[in-house]
Structures are given as structure tokens and as C-alpha cells.
Enzyme design. Structure first.
Site, PDB file in Angstrom:
ATOM      1  N   GLU A 146      25.971  40.494  45.196  1.00 16.26           N
ATOM      2  CA  GLU A 146      27.202  39.812  45.450  1.00 16.26           C
ATOM      3  C   GLU A 146      26.710  38.945  46.673  1.00 16.26           C
ATOM      4  O   GLU A 146      26.231  39.032  47.688  1.00 16.26           O
ATOM      5  CB  GLU A 146      28.192  40.611  45.748  1.00 16.26           C
ATOM      6  CG  GLU A 146      29.592  39.925  46.009  1.00 16.26           C
ATOM      7  CD  GLU A 146      30.796  40.702  46.146  1.00 16.26           C
ATOM      8  OE1 GLU A 146      31.689  40.451  46.095  1.00 16.26           O
ATOM      9  OE2 GLU A 146      30.359  41.862  47.055  1.00 16.26           O
TER      10      GLU A 146
ATOM     11  N   LYS B 144      34.984  39.691  38.526  1.00 13.45           N
ATOM     12  CA  LYS B 144      35.665  40.918  39.181  1.00 13.45           C
ATOM     13  C   LYS B 144      37.255  41.063  38.947  1.00 13.45           C
ATOM     14  O   LYS B 144      38.011  40.069  39.051  1.00 13.45           O
ATOM     15  CB  LYS B 144      35.305  40.638  40.717  1.00 13.45           C
ATOM     16  CG  LYS B 144      35.680  42.020  41.653  1.00 13.45           C
ATOM     17  CD  LYS B 144      35.454  41.947  42.954  1.00 13.45           C
ATOM     18  CE  LYS B 144      35.743  42.762  43.760  1.00 13.45           C
ATOM     19  NZ  LYS B 144      35.552  42.524  45.443  1.00 13.45           N
TER      20      LYS B 144
ATOM     21  N   CYS C 255      31.180  44.839  44.182  1.00 19.58           N
ATOM     22  CA  CYS C 255      31.745  45.521  45.442  1.00 19.58           C
ATOM     23  C   CYS C 255      32.397  46.654  45.289  1.00 19.58           C
ATOM     24  O   CYS C 255      31.815  47.571  44.643  1.00 19.58           O
ATOM     25  CB  CYS C 255      32.706  44.417  45.929  1.00 19.58           C
ATOM     26  SG  CYS C 255      33.227  44.666  47.907  1.00 19.58           S
TER      27      CYS C 255
END
Length: 590
Positions: free
Chosen positions: A297, A380, A465
Site C-alpha cells: 500500500e 478498499k 491495510c
């Protein structure tokens, strides 16, 4: 003043000591120290406070918040760092945010104390299942941003961790408090000897009480055998499973910059970053090709390879970024998975007049196939508060750095393709410097002789994440992935324990899915974890530096585990049964 007088009193000293026992023992048991022996004594602080304040509801609430704040200070101190660096808040705003989040997001402590005290008072005797019921209720029904459970600490024991295939971390939390409450009850040697003499006395004189005592002992043995026995069985069952394939995977940790508020030249820093990525990949793959390269990321922050009217209008499309990604995949004939910004307009409509307020931006990860073609992407879904969004619109004025991202709507696996098996046919390989004069299409034309037939050979489950730590979310992905890929940027937390804790919280997804996890971070720590939750070779990349790590990832035969099929069913059943037993008991003794 009342608080100050309390803290310097004997009662205050004992209370803070109890908070410290729970906080420090949990921290010692958790990553990166991994001393699991302490976890069995970590709940003692909670047990002592409840016993000293049984039935005093207001005091129990205050003590619960005391546990919450001290626990945050010891184990999650990096949240303050996240608030100042990731969120961009000044310290005088970051401190109240830290304290507020410690209280609001750790309601599990006061809720646990209240429920446990209420049930113990009603039952009036030693009944350890109440300890398990109370912690499960508190962990299920209190809000959290970074979902953590006492069961995650128990899972540092490899045998016990296997039970996550059925109960995730919740069941391990219940097991911990059941065993710990027994240890707490028998912590005094005199009480333990009295307990043994009582058994002998009851067997000879009071058969009814002896039966009740025997039930308690047998229940403890059953729970111990159940968790350790089942864990031992599952460990050896899955350790002997033969993979159906192996994929060579390379993780590139580029240590990309976060921002440029310190006066650095952005253009120069980005050029250095792109050169670094190019050289790191070439060094690793020139003689030893792989099936998949994974960038983390924000490995290349601020830009996208998605060429559209929207991304050009807001100036996040950068053709050199796309060119370099195409060079890497074509030069080495490999799949390349990387993170980027992305943007669109609701409904997919683009026009000559684009209004900025209509644009949605995403934290997105994309796969480029061995032919240098941008393929499937994943946006995401679970966004990070104070970094990717604010809970209230007015809070954006407090931090000029917090993004306004939109959540993704699709939860699809990412297909990947057969890599090129032959050496490169071109006479001159391209590098980052060549992107200044070559468009992405020109790069593909240069490597036309390297292109191969596109053949899908599998898929993986993409997570960005902290999505990896949310078990209920991850199990919503459908299909049978070959493995899980988690890309993250833990650089926001500095050289702290956060990266290790982040990984440990997500490690149980490997057991729940019985799939390997490829964890790729921007600045550490990156690691490969197998389907038993073992970190391969115990090899972690160092924090705040560049690094590469490569392993052969085993593709475990597809099997829908109990947790993937039924989620938290067993934990809910347990709470329901214990609640029913308590209700019947309370009615009979009322």
C-alpha cells in the site's frame, strides 16, 4: 482533585497496579515479544477489581475506563503517532483524540466488569463459565476501530491457535478467561491445599457437594482437552496436507515517503523511489523469475495507472507510473500487484465538464498481467478513521491531511496469470529512465516479442491495510482463493510495535481460511504466513528500511472451513446456552 486524591490513596495504588498487570502482561504475551505464559495471568487485574468492588456499578464503570486508558498507553501507544502523522493533528488535538478513542473503543472493559460482577453476585458461588460468557459478550457487542481480542494473544500458542478454524479469536478469549479464572481462584497456596482437603472431605461426608465439585473439575479437564486436543489434531491434520501447487512470490518493500512537509523536493523523492523499485525488482528477478511481485500500500503514493477522463482531470494519472509497472511485468514476464489511487464519478458517467465535488477517490490495488496489461482491481472497503475519512464533516477542517476516500463496493478475488517461462527476447531491457520518453503503449510495443498467451492459473484474496484484522469482513469474500495478499503501509506508526501487532491480529485469517498470507508493507515488517499461522522461517523484514523477501507459497486444496461457512455460530451458541442456564438457575434460587 478527587482523581488526584484517589490515585495517591492505597485504593488508588492497588487499582492502578491491577490496570498495569492486565496491560503489561497482555503486552508481554503479544507481538513482538511473544511470551504467552503471561497471558494466563493477564485477566487477574480485572478479577481483583471486580472482587473488591462487587455490586458497586459506578465504581466498576470508572475502573473499566481506567483499564481502557492504561491498556491503550501500554499496547496501543502508536495510535497517538497515527493521529499526529497519518491524521495530521497537532498534539493538543491528538491527546484528547487518543484518550477519547481509548475510552470509546475499549468499552469492553467496563462492560465486562459490569456483566461479570452482576452474574457472580447473582450466582453467589464459583462458576468460571461466567467469566467466559462475560468476555465474549463484551468483545462481541462493544465498538472497535482496531478489532483486537484477548484470543489473539492466546493464539501465540501454535496449538491453541488452530481452534480459530472454528471460533476465530472469540473462542480463544472465552477459553483464556475460563482457565484464568480457575488459576485466580486457586492462586493462594492455602486455598489450593484447602481445596484438596475439601475434595477428600466431601467424598467421605457430603456426596451431593462432592458431585458438584467433581462437575467443576471435570468441566475444567474437558475444556482443556477440547481446546488442546482439537488444536493438536488440527495442527497435524493440516501440517500433512499436500499443496496442489506452489507459486514463487516476491515482496518489494520500497520505504516510500509519506509526505513532504519537511521541505523535501517531491519530484526528486518520487524519482528516487521509482528508480529504487526498478532496481530492487531487477536485482531479485534477473536470474530468478517469480509468478507474482507484490508492492505494498502506497508503494507509489499519490498516483494512479488508471487512464481516464476523471483521473486526468484531477491530475492523479501519471503515465510514467503505468510505464514502469508495464516494464517490470514485461521485462520479467510476471504478474505485478501494486497499490494506487483511483477515482470515478457515481454511475460511471464522464463528461467534458467534470465537477470535483462529484468525484469519488479510492484506495485501490491492481494486478498487471505478464503482458503489461492493467487487469482487475480491488477498492478498499473498510476505510481507516482519521486517515482516510473523518466521522464528521466539520472535522476535516482540523486536519488538512486526512483523505476523503469512498469505500469500494465489490469483494471479488483477483485472478492472476501464467508467467512467462522463457527468457526475454528483446536486445535491450527498459528501465525507469526510459519512461521519460516512452508511453505505456510504447513500452508494450517494445516488448511485443515477450508477450504470451493469457492463461488464468488461479486467484488470490486481496486485502488492504487493516481489513485483514476484521474476521467477519474477510469471510464475506466468495470463492476459493489460492492465498491471501495483504498490502499495507505501517510507516505512519514509525518504528513501533504496531506493524508486528497488525500482523499478529491478521494472522488468524490464515487459519480461518487455511490459506497462506502474503503480507507486503511499505516500510516493514513484511512476512509470509502459512495455513497453520506459522511465520515462514520466522523471517520478518526490518522496519523503516528497504527490503525484499521471496518465498514459495503453497496453494492448499480448497476447503470451506467451519468459520468461513458459519462464522461466529459456536460463540453465539455458547453465550445462548450459558445465558439460558443462568436464567434457569436464577429462577430456581430467587
Amino acid at each position: 482533585m478527587k482523581l488526584a486524591r484517589f490515585l495517591i490513596s492505597r485504593e488508588g495504588f492497588i487499582s492502578v497496579l491491577c490496570y498495569t498487570v492486565t496491560a503489561v502482561f497482555s503486552f508481554l504475551s503479544f507481538a513482538p515479544l511473544n511470551l504467552p505464559i503471561f497471558v494466563w495471568f493477564a485477566p487477574f487485574g480485572l478479577f481483583i477489581i471486580e472482587k473488591r468492588n462487587r455490586g458497586e456499578w459506578k465504581k466498576l464503570i470508572y475502573h473499566g475506563f481506567g483499564f481502557a486508558i492504561l491498556f491503550y498507553l501500554v499496547s496501543f501507544h502508536w495510535v497517538y503517532h497515527m493521529t499526529t502523522v497519518f491524521g495530521g493533528f497537532d498534539w493538543y488535538l491528538a491527546v484528547p483524540i487518543f484518550i477519547g478513542s481509548a475510552i470509546l473503543l475499549n468499552f469492553k472493559f467496563p462492560v465486562y466488569l459490569l456483566i461479570f460482577s452482576f452474574l457472580v453476585k447473582k450466582v453467589g458461588k464459583f462458576f468460571p463459565l461466567i467469566a467466559s460468557f462475560s468476555i465474549l459478550f463484551a468483545e462481541f457487542f462493544t465498538p472497535q476501530v482496531f478489532p483486537w481480542y484477548f484470543g489473539n494473544v492466546v493464539a501465540e500458542n501454535q496449538i491453541l491457535a488452530q481452534n480459530a478454524e472454528y471460533t476465530s479469536a472469540y473462542g480463544l478469549s472465552g477459553f483464556l478467561f475460563f482457565v484464568s479464572y480457575y488459576l485466580f481462584y486457586l492462586k493462594n497456596p492455602k486455598k489450593f491445599l484447602h481445596f484438596l482437603s475439601l475434595i477428600q472431605s466431601l467424598i467421605t461426608k457430603h456426596r451431593k457437594l462432592a458431585k458438584q465439585l467433581l462437575v467443576g473439575i471435570v468441566s475444567l479437564l474437558i475444556v482443556l482437552v477440547l481446546f488442546f486436543g482439537n488444536g493438536f489434531y488440527l495442527y497435524h491434520k493440516w501440517d500433512n496436507v499436500q499443496p496442489i501447487a506452489e507459486r514463487e512470490v516476491l515482496i518489494v518493500q520500497p520505504n516510500a515517503p509519506l509526505e513532504f512537509r519537511d521541505g523535501r523536493n517531491p519530484a526528486e523523492e518520487i524519482r528516487n523511489l521509482m528508480t529504487r523499485i526498478d532496481r530492487m525488482v531487477e536485482t531479485e528477478l534477473k536470474q530468478k523469475p517469480v509468478d507474482l511481485v507484490v508492492l505494498p500500500e502506497s508503494g507509489v503514493p499519490f498516483f494512479t495507472t488508471h487512464d481516464s477522463e476523471v483521473t486526468r482531470s484531477i491530475r492523479i494519472y501519471w503515465h510514467q507510473f503505468e510505464s514502469l509497472m508495464a516494464i517490470i511485468s514485461l521485462r520479467h514476464g510476471t504478474n505485478l500487484f501494486y497499490n494506487e489511487l483511483d477515482a470515478d464519478i457515481p454511475g460511471g458517467k464522464e463528461s467534458a465538464r467534470i465537477i470535483r465535488n462529484d468525484i469519488r477517490t479510492y484506495n485501490s490495488s491492481v494486478l498487471m498481467n505478464p503482458n503489461g496489461e492493467r487487469k482487475n482491481s480491488y477498492q478498499k472497503v473498510f476505510l481507516l478513521i482519521f486517515g482516510e475519512y473523518m466521522p464528521f464533516e466539520w472535522m476535516y477542517a482540523l486536519s488538512g491531511q486526512t483523505g476523503q476516500f469512498a469505500p469500494g463496493t465489490k469483494m471479488d478475488l483477483i485472478p492472476y496469470y501464467e508467467s512467462r517461462q522463457t527468457p526475454s527476447n528483446v536486445t535491450k531491457d527498459l528501465h525507469w529512465e526510459d519512461t521519460f520518453g516512452l508511453s505505456p503503449d510504447s513500452v508494450r510495443e517494445h516488448y511485443r516479442s515477450n508477450q504470451i498467451e493469457e492463461k488464468t492459473i488461479g486467484s488470490f484474496l486481496p486485502l488492504i491495510c487493516y481489513e485483514v484484522i476484521i474476521s467477519e469482513f474477510v469471510r464475506k469474500f466468495e470463492g476459493d482463493p489460492d492465498f491471501i495478499v495483504n498490502v499495507t503501509n505501517d510507516k505512519w506508526y514509525g518504528n513501533s510495535v504496531e506493524s508486528y501487532q497488525h500482523h499478529t491480529l491478521g494472522r488468524l485469517r490464515a487459519i480461518e481460511f487455511r490459506k497462506w498470507i502474503v503480507r507486503s508493507t511499505n516500510s516493514g515488517t513484511s512476512v509470509f504466513t502459512d495455513h497453520l499461522g506459522r511465520n515462514i522461517d520466522n523471517e520478518f523484514t526490518p522496519i523503516e528500511t528497504t527490503a525484499t523477501i521471496r518465498k514459495k507459497v503453497s496453494v492448499i486444496p480448497g476447503e470451506m472451513t467451519f468459520y468461513r461457512l458459519y462464522g461466529n455460530l459456536l460463540s453465539y451458541l455458547f453465550m445462548g446456552i450459558v445465558g439460558l442456564v443462568f436464567f434457569v438457575y436464577a429462577k430456581r434460587n430467587s
